[in-house]
Design a protein around this motif. Structure first.
Motif, PDB file in Angstrom:
ATOM      1  N   GLY A   1      43.375 -21.622  26.640  1.00 29.38           N
ATOM      2  CA  GLY A   1      43.580 -20.474  27.504  1.00 29.38           C
ATOM      3  C   GLY A   1      42.712 -19.320  27.023  1.00 29.38           C
ATOM      4  N   ILE A   2      41.996 -18.671  27.942  1.00 25.22           N
ATOM      5  CA  ILE A   2      41.118 -17.560  27.585  1.00 25.22           C
ATOM      6  C   ILE A   2      41.424 -16.385  28.513  1.00 25.22           C
ATOM      7  CG2 ILE A   2      38.738 -16.752  27.324  1.00 25.22           C
ATOM      8  CD1 ILE A   2      37.894 -19.647  26.965  1.00 25.22           C
ATOM      9  N   ALA A   3      41.593 -15.217  27.916  1.00 27.65           N
ATOM     10  CA  ALA A   3      41.819 -13.994  28.684  1.00 27.65           C
ATOM     11  C   ALA A   3      40.867 -12.918  28.168  1.00 27.65           C
ATOM     12  CB  ALA A   3      43.258 -13.525  28.558  1.00 27.65           C
ATOM     13  N   VAL A   4      40.430 -12.044  29.076  1.00 27.19           N
ATOM     14  CA  VAL A   4      39.609 -10.894  28.704  1.00 27.19           C
ATOM     15  C   VAL A   4      40.392  -9.643  29.090  1.00 27.19           C
ATOM     16  CG1 VAL A   4      37.427  -9.688  29.001  1.00 27.19           C
ATOM     17  CG2 VAL A   4      37.479 -12.196  29.074  1.00 27.19           C
ATOM     18  N   LEU A   5      40.554  -8.753  28.116  1.00 23.22           N
ATOM     19  CA  LEU A   5      41.331  -7.532  28.339  1.00 23.22           C
ATOM     20  C   LEU A   5      40.412  -6.325  28.321  1.00 23.22           C
ATOM     21  CD1 LEU A   5      44.247  -8.229  25.805  1.00 23.22           C
ATOM     22  CD2 LEU A   5      43.964  -9.124  28.126  1.00 23.22           C
ATOM     23  N   ASP A   6      40.744  -5.327  29.130  1.00 23.51           N
ATOM     24  CA  ASP A   6      39.983  -4.083  29.077  1.00 23.51           C
ATOM     25  C   ASP A   6      40.465  -3.244  27.893  1.00 23.51           C
ATOM     26  OD1 ASP A   6      42.375  -2.882  29.822  1.00 23.51           O
ATOM     27  OD2 ASP A   6      41.786  -2.550  31.903  1.00 23.51           O
ATOM     28  N   GLN A   7      39.903  -2.048  27.762  1.00 27.75           N
ATOM     29  CA  GLN A   7      40.227  -1.205  26.615  1.00 27.75           C
ATOM     30  C   GLN A   7      41.695  -0.756  26.612  1.00 27.75           C
ATOM     31  OE1 GLN A   7      37.377   1.984  26.607  1.00 27.75           O
ATOM     32  NE2 GLN A   7      35.663   0.650  26.130  1.00 27.75           N
ATOM     33  N   ARG A   8      42.339  -0.820  27.763  1.00 25.29           N
ATOM     34  CA  ARG A   8      43.755  -0.437  27.846  1.00 25.29           C
ATOM     35  C   ARG A   8      44.688  -1.628  27.654  1.00 25.29           C
ATOM     36  NH1 ARG A   8      44.863   2.221  33.324  1.00 25.29           N
ATOM     37  NH2 ARG A   8      43.722   0.371  34.005  1.00 25.29           N
ATOM     38  N   GLY A   9      44.113  -2.817  27.428  1.00 29.61           N
ATOM     39  CA  GLY A   9      44.938  -4.003  27.236  1.00 29.61           C
ATOM     40  C   GLY A   9      45.331  -4.692  28.517  1.00 29.61           C
ATOM     41  N   ARG A  10      44.686  -4.309  29.643  1.00 24.66           N
ATOM     42  CA  ARG A  10      44.978  -4.941  30.922  1.00 24.66           C
ATOM     43  C   ARG A  10      44.095  -6.181  31.086  1.00 24.66           C
ATOM     44  NH1 ARG A  10      49.619  -2.400  32.814  1.00 24.66           N
ATOM     45  NH2 ARG A  10      49.513  -0.228  32.152  1.00 24.66           N
TER      46      ARG A  10
ATOM     47  N   LEU B   1      41.575  -8.630  32.552  1.00 24.01           N
ATOM     48  CA  LEU B   1      40.461  -8.623  33.499  1.00 24.01           C
ATOM     49  C   LEU B   1      40.150 -10.026  34.004  1.00 24.01           C
ATOM     50  CD1 LEU B   1      37.995  -6.224  31.637  1.00 24.01           C
ATOM     51  CD2 LEU B   1      39.431  -5.686  33.604  1.00 24.01           C
ATOM     52  N   ARG B   2      40.212 -10.999  33.088  1.00 23.44           N
ATOM     53  CA  ARG B   2      39.904 -12.394  33.457  1.00 23.44           C
ATOM     54  C   ARG B   2      40.961 -13.306  32.835  1.00 23.44           C
ATOM     55  NH1 ARG B   2      33.795 -13.844  32.252  1.00 23.44           N
ATOM     56  NH2 ARG B   2      34.404 -15.648  33.520  1.00 23.44           N
ATOM     57  N   TRP B   3      41.252 -14.382  33.557  1.00 25.62           N
ATOM     58  CA  TRP B   3      42.349 -15.287  33.158  1.00 25.62           C
ATOM     59  C   TRP B   3      41.950 -16.683  33.639  1.00 25.62           C
ATOM     60  CZ3 TRP B   3      46.543 -14.368  30.201  1.00 25.62           C
ATOM     61  CH2 TRP B   3      47.672 -15.200  30.298  1.00 25.62           C
ATOM     62  N   ASN B   4      41.575 -17.554  32.715  1.00 24.54           N
ATOM     63  CA  ASN B   4      41.041 -18.848  33.147  1.00 24.54           C
ATOM     64  C   ASN B   4      42.156 -19.816  33.561  1.00 24.54           C
ATOM     65  OD1 ASN B   4      42.035 -19.670  30.648  1.00 24.54           O
ATOM     66  ND2 ASN B   4      40.294 -20.982  30.206  1.00 24.54           N
ATOM     67  N   PRO B   5      41.802 -20.918  34.245  1.00 20.38           N
ATOM     68  CA  PRO B   5      42.835 -21.843  34.738  1.00 20.38           C
ATOM     69  C   PRO B   5      43.743 -22.376  33.634  1.00 20.38           C
ATOM     70  CG  PRO B   5      40.741 -22.308  35.810  1.00 20.38           C
ATOM     71  CD  PRO B   5      40.462 -21.288  34.754  1.00 20.38           C
ATOM     72  N   ALA B   6      43.165 -22.672  32.450  1.00 14.65           N
ATOM     73  CA  ALA B   6      43.984 -23.197  31.357  1.00 14.65           C
ATOM     74  C   ALA B   6      45.033 -22.181  30.913  1.00 14.65           C
ATOM     75  CB  ALA B   6      43.096 -23.592  30.177  1.00 14.65           C
ATOM     76  N   ALA B   7      44.689 -20.889  30.988  1.00 12.93           N
ATOM     77  CA  ALA B   7      45.657 -19.857  30.606  1.00 12.93           C
ATOM     78  C   ALA B   7      46.869 -19.909  31.516  1.00 12.93           C
ATOM     79  CB  ALA B   7      44.999 -18.482  30.662  1.00 12.93           C
ATOM     80  N   GLY B   8      46.626 -20.097  32.822  1.00 14.19           N
ATOM     81  CA  GLY B   8      47.744 -20.196  33.744  1.00 14.19           C
ATOM     82  C   GLY B   8      48.574 -21.435  33.502  1.00 14.19           C
ATOM     83  N   GLU B   9      47.888 -22.550  33.187  1.00  6.52           N
ATOM     84  CA  GLU B   9      48.608 -23.801  32.954  1.00  6.52           C
ATOM     85  C   GLU B   9      49.443 -23.738  31.684  1.00  6.52           C
ATOM     86  OE1 GLU B   9      47.582 -28.516  32.117  1.00  6.52           O
ATOM     87  OE2 GLU B   9      46.046 -27.178  32.931  1.00  6.52           O
ATOM     88  N   LEU B  10      48.898 -23.125  30.617  1.00  4.56           N
ATOM     89  CA  LEU B  10      49.604 -23.079  29.341  1.00  4.56           C
ATOM     90  C   LEU B  10      50.813 -22.142  29.383  1.00  4.56           C
ATOM     91  CD1 LEU B  10      46.627 -23.014  26.806  1.00  4.56           C
ATOM     92  CD2 LEU B  10      48.175 -24.911  27.261  1.00  4.56           C
ATOM     93  N   THR B  11      50.646 -21.010  30.041  1.00  8.70           N
ATOM     94  CA  THR B  11      51.707 -19.998  30.013  1.00  8.70           C
ATOM     95  C   THR B  11      52.637 -20.060  31.220  1.00  8.70           C
ATOM     96  OG1 THR B  11      50.337 -18.360  31.167  1.00  8.70           O
ATOM     97  CG2 THR B  11      50.172 -18.442  28.754  1.00  8.70           C
ATOM     98  N   GLY B  12      52.174 -20.693  32.303  1.00 10.38           N
ATOM     99  CA  GLY B  12      52.975 -20.704  33.523  1.00 10.38           C
ATOM    100  C   GLY B  12      52.783 -19.469  34.367  1.00 10.38           C
ATOM    101  N   PHE B  13      51.853 -18.582  33.981  1.00  9.11           N
ATOM    102  CA  PHE B  13      51.566 -17.371  34.749  1.00  9.11           C
ATOM    103  C   PHE B  13      50.252 -17.556  35.502  1.00  9.11           C
ATOM    104  CE2 PHE B  13      54.085 -15.760  31.145  1.00  9.11           C
ATOM    105  CZ  PHE B  13      55.105 -15.116  31.839  1.00  9.11           C
TER     106      PHE B  13
END
Length: 627
Positions: A305-314, A316-328
């Motif tokens: 799972g790979i996510a990219v966060l902006d400087q505020r911690g929001r 920005l990007r959320w790959n398919p594996a991230a959704g599969e692993l977390t359920g989000f």
């Protein structure tokens, strides 16, 4: 050496395009070159040694003033008139300077050229300025393109506009060959045509070290270039385009009607230089696009799972594996805070989600943007394996401790009380030691076989053997092991077809299946072994009337160490490797083993092996040889 210098000086004067006249201080002609003969009409033989009658009388004072001015230093350039031999007056520009020998002025040198040539030169300068401005527009137009084929097409089209060529093309240097990748006013079927680099003008240009070359039909075989098959072709101008300091390709300007001047060659050289820059930019752009596509593909295809966060911690990007692993899913997370705790950069955080899945999470900061990349992977299986290994070590220690304690106790007793023991007591102690040593050996064999199975190093030899014989051998001594169990073997009356597999491996797995059937039916009952051919394979089942296997465990029992974590089953001992070894041996032979509920209660273990191919008969072999 002096003769050589004099010869070179005379050659220079003879080759000069401008009329050069040298006078002594009395204005007697010392030098009258070929261009002076052509301009004024008198030969050198007629003029050398006398005054030249080319200055009109009304301009004599002007002429003398010029000579006096240059005698005292400097140079004078003026527009004036001079006589030709036929009496006509010429509008000329005369550049006059002193003729010196050492520091002494011994005469004067005047260079004459027609004013109309000067006007033509001015027109050429104006045209050059116009074309250079046009070149600037063309270069901007070329650089606006980002796709390499479009850049090359624009270069070929601009080439003919700027040089006045009748056709043009761009060739790539590809190892030992040239390939036409773009053409303008050339037949479309020539696109992609190739030619040997070693016999081409490009090779000659590379060897000279120049950036442009001009070749005419009088000096070269222009028909050797397949892409220059232009009716009436008489001249080729070639410019080298370099990318990153290395030759990349060449521009061909093909002339069938027009003529080539120095201005055209100059523009070709400039365009070739800019073409190299434009091609380099297009290649860099395409490489950037390719890298972005690769990064996107890696991002989307990553099992992590790979996510990219902006400087505020929001997010920005959320790959398919991230959704599969977390359920989000991505649409629920983008723009929101990360749905789990974020570790400090450089540190790893391991935690369990509400779903029961374990994650390892790491993060890194992109210094240029301040964004944070978060990588997380599923380590649930590793956690389970780690726990299973811990349990395996504890179980193995327990399984080893019991026989070792017995062996140690009886061995100590024999060592300390040998003389006080009866023969029967000694035999009993030795028998107990031998029995426990055998169980230790069996345990060691299982551990070794399990390790080799895990490494994929099981020694398997595929051959044809009789499975029925192996079944009878494996069950022969079983009835005497327990007075609470009954063993039954059911085989087809016509027997079983030969099986393709490893006879020794099959003996091991049959023994393990039968041992489990006894072990997990502690209250006794029927142990039935049944086999039959089915759909080109042989099926063998071992049924027991024991405690059975829960549906959730019917696959897990074939994994290493799982038996040791199966509740009541633990009371039967063992390290949880038996069925793992059974399945590994079955699959290594091209077969399969699986667990099923037995109708009426208990367990059914099902083994499937392939039937051995039937060898050809003697008559078939003879027929094959004759064929």
């Amino acid at each position: 050496m002096a003769d050589i210098d004099d010869g070179i000086a005379r050659a220079v004067l003879a080759s000069s395009p401008n009329a050069v006249v040298a006078l002594d201080r009395d204005q007697t002609v010392l030098v009258w070159n070929n261009a002076a003969e052509r301009l004024f009409g008198w030969t050198a033989e007629e003029m050398v040694g006398r005054r030249a009658p080319i200055v009109p009388e009304e301009l004599t004072a002007e002429h003398n003033a010029v000579l006096e001015r240059v005698r005292t230093g400097g140079q004078v350039s003026l527009r004036t008139k001079r006589f030709r031999r036929d009496g006509t007056l010429l509008d000329v520009r005369v550049d006059t300077s002193a003729l010196k020998y050492g520091n002494a002025v011994i005469g004067y040198v005047s260079v004459h050229h027609l004013s109309q040539d000067e006007e033509a030169a001015s027109q050429r300068v104006a045209r050059r300025a116009h074309l250079v401005r046009r070149l600037t527009d063309v270069v901007a137009d070329i650089n606006s393109e980002r796709e390499l084929p479009a850049v090359l097409d624009r270069i070929a089209a601009s080439l003919t506009e700027l040089t006045g060529a009748d056709a043009g093309g761009f060739v790539l240097i590809e190892g030992e060959f040239l390939r036409l990748v773009s053409g303008y006013r050339l037949p479309e079927e020539l696109r992609g045509a190739t030619s040997d680099l070693r016999t081409s003008l490009v090779d000659r240009l590379l060897r000279t070290g120049r950036t442009v070359i001009l070749e005419t039909g009088e000096h070269a075989h222009l028909d050797h270039l397949v892409w220059s098959k232009l009716p009436g072709l008489h001249t080729i101008a070639l410019g080298l385009a370099a990318v990153g300091g290395r030759p990349y390709g060449a521009l061909y300007a093909l002339f069938a009607k027009g003529k080539v001047g120095h201005l055209q060659l100059e523009l070709l050289e400039l365009l070739a230089g800019h073409a190299g820059i434009a091609v380099g930019n297009a290649m860099a752009y395409q490489e950037a696009v390719r890298q972005r596509a690769q990064e996107r593909a890696v991002f989307d295809a990553s099992a992590d799972g790979i996510a990219v966060l902006d400087q505020r911690g929001r997010v920005l990007r959320w790959n398919p594996a991230a959704g599969e692993l977390t359920g989000f899913p991505a649409d629920k997370v983008i723009g929101e805070p990360l749905p789990f705790e974020l570790p400090e950069p450089g540190r790893k955080l391991t935690f369990q989600l509400e779903s029961g899945r374990w994650l390892d999470v790491v993060s890194a900061v992109i210094e240029e943007t301040g964004e944070v990349v978060v990588d997380f992977r599923d380590v649930t299986r590793a956690k389970e394996l780690e726990e299973a290994k811990d349990l395996f070590l504890a179980t193995t220690g327990h399984e080893l401790r019991t026989p070792i304690t017995v062996v140690r106790g009886f061995a100590g007793m024999l060592a300390s009380r040998w003389d006080k023991l009866t023969d029967e007591e000694r035999r009993s102690a030795v028998h107990a030691i031998a029995e426990r040593a055998e169980s230790l050996g069996t345990l060691m064999d299982q551990l070794l076989l399990g390790a080799r199975a895990g490494a994929g190093e099981l020694p398997i030899r595929i051959e044809s053997f009789d499975l029925a014989k192996k079944v009878h051998a494996a069950t022969l001594g079983l009835p005497g092991l327990s007075d609470r169990h009954t063993v039954e073997v059911v085989l087809p009356p016509e027997g079983l077809p030969p099986v393709a597999g490893d006879a020794l491996a099959t003996e091991i797995l049959l023994g393990q299946l039968l041992e489990n059937a006894f072990k997990y039916s502690p209250d006794g009952g029927l142990i039935r072994v049944k086999a039959w051919p089915e759909d080109g394979r042989v099926v063998l089942v071992v049924d027991d009337e024991g405690i059975g296997i829960s549906p959730s465990d019917r696959e897990r029992i074939f994994e290493r160490f799982v038996q040791a974590d199966s509740g009541d089953r633990r009371r039967f001992g063992g390290v949880g490797l038996g069925l793992y070894i059974v399945r590994s041996l079955a699959r290594a032979q091209g077969g399969e083993v699986s667990a099923h509920p037995r109708p009426g209660g208990g367990t059914r273990m099902r083994l499937v092996l392939g039937i051995a191919p039937t060898p050809p008969s003697a008559s078939e072999e003879r027929r094959s040889i004759l064929d």
